[in-house]
Design a protein around this motif. Structure first.
Motif, mmCIF file in Angstrom:
data_model
loop_
_atom_site.group_PDB
_atom_site.id
_atom_site.type_symbol
_atom_site.label_atom_id
_atom_site.label_comp_id
_atom_site.label_asym_id
_atom_site.label_seq_id
_atom_site.Cartn_x
_atom_site.Cartn_y
_atom_site.Cartn_z
ATOM 1 N N VAL A 50 85.799 44.560 53.944
ATOM 2 C CA VAL A 50 85.036 44.740 55.200
ATOM 3 C C VAL A 50 85.940 43.898 56.441
ATOM 4 N N TRP A 53 88.942 45.912 57.296
ATOM 5 C CA TRP A 53 88.345 47.051 58.001
ATOM 6 C C TRP A 53 88.372 46.799 59.579
ATOM 7 N N ALA A 54 87.421 45.548 59.795
ATOM 8 C CA ALA A 54 87.007 45.079 60.873
ATOM 9 C C ALA A 54 88.414 44.679 61.702
ATOM 10 N N GLU A 58 89.752 46.780 65.238
ATOM 11 C CA GLU A 58 89.725 46.116 66.277
ATOM 12 C C GLU A 58 91.049 46.173 67.013
#
Length: 147
Positions: A50, A53-54, A58
């Motif tokens: 996670v 991915w973030a 960004e």
């Protein structure tokens, strides 16, 4: 290189290091004999997925936003920063709100133009509405990319 870019790279590198350590600890727990440790290890491996991915999302958002900004700058279409500021450097909210109406009308008259959405995003940001600024910028990016 601008200070904001350096800061983003430093934060991204620190997050990547943290995610690597989390994967290592998760693997150690998975290879343990205890069922509870294995379950916690699997759960711990979900965090880096996670987080990665973030981080990627960004960084892509920032680079796409910067690319659109450079295009608008080359065209002379960036909104000018003429808003009055308080002694602390913050933009006077009432002035930003008044300027905002101009960019909202521009989007309403040309909803398929990514340039108007970019400028609206800048107006939202000046007015202090970061959530709508990001949403408008995502719309500008999607329109420019043909989606």
């Amino acid at each position: 290189m601008p200070a904001a870019k350096i800061g983003a790279f430093v934060v991204a590198a620190l997050l990547a290091l943290y995610l690597a350590f989390t994967v290592q600890r998760g693997w150690i727990m998975i290879t343990d004999d205890s069922t509870v440790a294995k379950a916690l290890g699997v759960a711990l491996l979900a965090l880096p997925i996670v987080g990665a991915w973030a981080l990627i999302a960004e960084l892509l958002f920032g680079s796409r936003m910067q690319r659109l900004g450079k295009i608008l700058e080359a065209e002379g279409g960036l909104p000018e920063d003429t808003l009055p500021r308080a002694p602390g450097g913050r933009i006077v909210r009432e002035a930003a709100d008044a300027e905002f109406a101009k960019y909202r009308a521009e989007v309403e008259s040309a909803p398929a133009d990514w340039r108007s959405w970019f400028r609206l995003s800048c107006a939202y940001d000046a007015a202090g509405d970061r959530k709508r600024a990001r949403r408008s910028m995502r719309k500008a990016i999607a329109l420019e990319r043909g989606r």
